[in-house]
Design a protein around this motif. Structure first.
Motif, PDB file in Angstrom:
ATOM      1  N   MET A  28       0.826  -1.207   0.000  1.00 29.17           N
ATOM      2  CA  MET A  28       0.000   0.000   0.000  1.00 29.17           C
ATOM      3  C   MET A  28       0.861   1.259   0.000  1.00 29.17           C
ATOM      4  N   GLU A  29       1.947   1.257   0.770  1.00 25.80           N
ATOM      5  CA  GLU A  29       2.847   2.413   0.779  1.00 25.80           C
ATOM      6  C   GLU A  29       3.439   2.642  -0.604  1.00 25.80           C
ATOM      7  N   ARG A  30       3.820   1.554  -1.286  1.00 24.81           N
ATOM      8  CA  ARG A  30       4.345   1.684  -2.644  1.00 24.81           C
ATOM      9  C   ARG A  30       3.289   2.244  -3.586  1.00 24.81           C
ATOM     10  N   GLN A  31       2.061   1.773  -3.437  1.00 26.35           N
ATOM     11  CA  GLN A  31       0.962   2.249  -4.274  1.00 26.35           C
ATOM     12  C   GLN A  31       0.729   3.741  -4.057  1.00 26.35           C
ATOM     13  N   ILE A  32       0.735   4.174  -2.804  1.00 30.98           N
ATOM     14  CA  ILE A  32       0.542   5.593  -2.485  1.00 30.98           C
ATOM     15  C   ILE A  32       1.670   6.421  -3.078  1.00 30.98           C
ATOM     16  N   LEU A  33       2.906   5.955  -2.914  1.00 26.85           N
ATOM     17  CA  LEU A  33       4.051   6.676  -3.467  1.00 26.85           C
ATOM     18  C   LEU A  33       3.977   6.754  -4.988  1.00 26.85           C
ATOM     19  N   GLN A  35       1.226   6.602  -6.892  1.00 32.29           N
ATOM     20  CA  GLN A  35       0.154   7.508  -7.273  1.00 32.29           C
ATOM     21  C   GLN A  35       0.566   8.961  -7.073  1.00 32.29           C
ATOM     22  N   ASN A  36       1.276   9.235  -5.997  1.00 27.83           N
ATOM     23  CA  ASN A  36       1.737  10.602  -5.760  1.00 27.83           C
ATOM     24  C   ASN A  36       2.762  11.013  -6.821  1.00 27.83           C
ATOM     25  N   GLU A  37       3.638  10.101  -7.178  1.00 29.66           N
ATOM     26  CA  GLU A  37       4.624  10.379  -8.231  1.00 29.66           C
ATOM     27  C   GLU A  37       3.917  10.697  -9.547  1.00 29.66           C
ATOM     28  N   MET A  38       2.896   9.938  -9.884  1.00 28.12           N
ATOM     29  CA  MET A  38       2.140  10.194 -11.116  1.00 28.12           C
ATOM     30  C   MET A  38       1.411  11.535 -11.043  1.00 28.12           C
ATOM     31  N   ARG A  39       0.843  11.859  -9.883  1.00 26.37           N
ATOM     32  CA  ARG A  39       0.166  13.144  -9.717  1.00 26.37           C
ATOM     33  C   ARG A  39       1.144  14.293  -9.898  1.00 26.37           C
ATOM     34  N   GLU A  40       2.336  14.168  -9.308  1.00 22.05           N
ATOM     35  CA  GLU A  40       3.346  15.215  -9.441  1.00 22.05           C
ATOM     36  C   GLU A  40       3.786  15.372 -10.896  1.00 22.05           C
ATOM     37  N   ARG A  41       3.933  14.263 -11.595  1.00 23.82           N
ATOM     38  CA  ARG A  41       4.325  14.339 -13.001  1.00 23.82           C
ATOM     39  C   ARG A  41       3.241  15.010 -13.841  1.00 23.82           C
TER      40      ARG A  41
END
Length: 149
Positions: A28-33, A35-41
């Motif tokens: 789940m932590e990897r998934q959150i990270l 998704q956040n990386e994709m949002r930032e991009r």
């Protein structure tokens, strides 16, 4: 003898459950990270798009403003200058988006909406559940329904 075997199996079961819980947490932590990386991009691409748009629109605006101003002065018709007003508003918005604080103000407003107007954010028919998605999937592919718990 059976008691020792049972105790050993219970310990192994507890270790396995702890491992599974830890594994689920890491996943789940990897998934959150991710998704956040994709949002930032995506946000970086939006800002980059705005900055690129400014180059072209700024050139268009400068030429249009110059041409309309010269035309208004030469023909003595101040009405020719009127289109510069909405064009300048678009330019100001794009500059604020590309280099200003628009993103920060939008984020602050979104946080305010999430706190004070959370009812506006609910999805029609509520949040999707595994059971609901599985029911639709099974109906689509003509699979038998899930067994009852």
């Amino acid at each position: 003898m059976g008691f020792l075997l049972s105790k050993s199996m219970d310990q192994n079961l507890k270790k396995q459950q702890e491992f599974m819980l830890l594994n689920a947490r890491v996943q789940m932590e990897r998934q959150i990270l991710m998704q956040n990386e994709m949002r930032e991009r995506q946000m970086a691409m939006q800002i980059a798009w705005s900055r690129e748009f400014i180059k072209y629109y700024g050139t268009f605006f400068g030429l249009a403003a110059l041409g309309l101003t010269v035309g208004a002065v030469k023909r003595r018709k101040p009405g020719l200058f009127v289109p510069v007003v909405p064009l300048s508003m678009i330019l100001a918005y794009q500059l604020d988006m590309a280099y200003g604080t628009l993103i920060h103000r939008m984020r602050d407003e979104a946080e305010s909406i999430m706190v004070s107007e959370a009812d506006r954010l609910s999805l029609p028919h509520g949040t999707p559940t595994f059971e609901g998605i599985e029911k639709v999937r099974r109906a689509k592919y003509h699979l038998p329904p899930l067994p009852e718990k």
